[in-house]
Scaffold this motif. Sequence first.
Motif, short mmCIF file in Angstrom:
data_model
loop_
_atom_site.label_atom_id
_atom_site.label_comp_id
_atom_site.label_asym_id
_atom_site.label_seq_id
_atom_site.Cartn_x
_atom_site.Cartn_y
_atom_site.Cartn_z
N LEU A 51 0.87 -1.18 0.00
CA LEU A 51 0.00 0.00 0.00
C LEU A 51 0.90 1.22 0.00
O LEU A 51 1.75 1.38 0.88
CB LEU A 51 -0.89 0.04 1.24
N GLU A 52 0.72 2.08 -0.98
CA GLU A 52 1.49 3.32 -1.06
C GLU A 52 0.60 4.45 -0.58
O GLU A 52 -0.48 4.67 -1.11
CB GLU A 52 1.95 3.56 -2.49
N ILE A 53 1.06 5.16 0.44
CA ILE A 53 0.28 6.22 1.07
C ILE A 53 0.98 7.55 0.79
O ILE A 53 2.09 7.78 1.25
CB ILE A 53 0.18 5.99 2.59
N GLU A 54 0.31 8.41 0.03
CA GLU A 54 0.87 9.72 -0.28
C GLU A 54 0.20 10.75 0.63
O GLU A 54 -1.00 10.69 0.88
CB GLU A 54 0.62 10.05 -1.74
N TYR A 55 0.99 11.71 1.10
CA TYR A 55 0.46 12.72 2.01
C TYR A 55 1.32 13.98 1.94
O TYR A 55 2.44 13.96 1.41
CB TYR A 55 0.41 12.19 3.45
N ASP A 56 0.80 15.08 2.45
CA ASP A 56 1.53 16.34 2.49
C ASP A 56 2.52 16.31 3.65
O ASP A 56 2.17 15.93 4.76
CB ASP A 56 0.58 17.52 2.68
N GLY A 57 3.75 16.73 3.36
CA GLY A 57 4.77 16.80 4.40
C GLY A 57 4.68 18.10 5.17
O GLY A 57 3.81 18.94 4.93
N ALA A 58 5.59 18.29 6.07
CA ALA A 58 5.63 19.51 6.89
C ALA A 58 6.23 20.65 6.09
O ALA A 58 7.00 20.44 5.16
CB ALA A 58 6.46 19.26 8.14
N ASP A 59 5.88 21.87 6.45
CA ASP A 59 6.45 23.06 5.83
C ASP A 59 7.90 23.18 6.26
O ASP A 59 8.20 23.36 7.44
CB ASP A 59 5.65 24.29 6.27
N ILE A 60 8.82 23.06 5.31
CA ILE A 60 10.25 23.07 5.61
C ILE A 60 10.75 24.50 5.84
O ILE A 60 11.59 24.74 6.67
CB ILE A 60 11.05 22.39 4.47
N GLY A 61 10.23 25.47 5.10
CA GLY A 61 10.70 26.85 5.19
C GLY A 61 10.23 27.54 6.45
O GLY A 61 9.12 27.32 6.92
#
Length: 165
Positions: A51-61
């Motif tokens: 199962l491949e789960i795509e999601y938004d990561g944390a704001d790096i800047g």
Amino acid sequence: MLFFAVPQALKRKVERMKIGKPKRILDPYEWLPGYGESRVSFRSVGADVVLEIEYDGADIGTDGAEEIPSLTRELRFKGARSFMKTPFPGDPMFELSGKPDALRLGDLTEFEESEFLERTTEAWRSVSSHAPPLLRHFCILFLSENLAFNVLAEDVILSEALTVD
């Protein structure tokens, strides 16, 4: 006026398989954003279901000027023998015995009591003289994608987060 006969098989109530003793394996919301996954897909790799789960990561800047990266993680179900993808919520195939609050929605859960697993093991024994594989019944509900996955597999492994290209 037209009348149609409904076959007896459709009139019967669907018998749900019993599951019980849920055991939390992992809480994906430890790394998923609060609103959940962006996309879920699956594929097979040999005897494994991934199962491949795509999601938004944390704001790096620090100033918010940088783009939020999309990340992906994989749940690899090793030695999978059976796999079901169903809509959630929907007509459930399983009936939980015991305390309903023992099951937390969204967690990867193992059911230590599973009629699905018992039936699969019985079917194995009816066609093979070899010992059946030591399978476990895993379930995960993806609340944003409205999907439920039930997998009978030997084990499950969570990958590290990778940036989506």
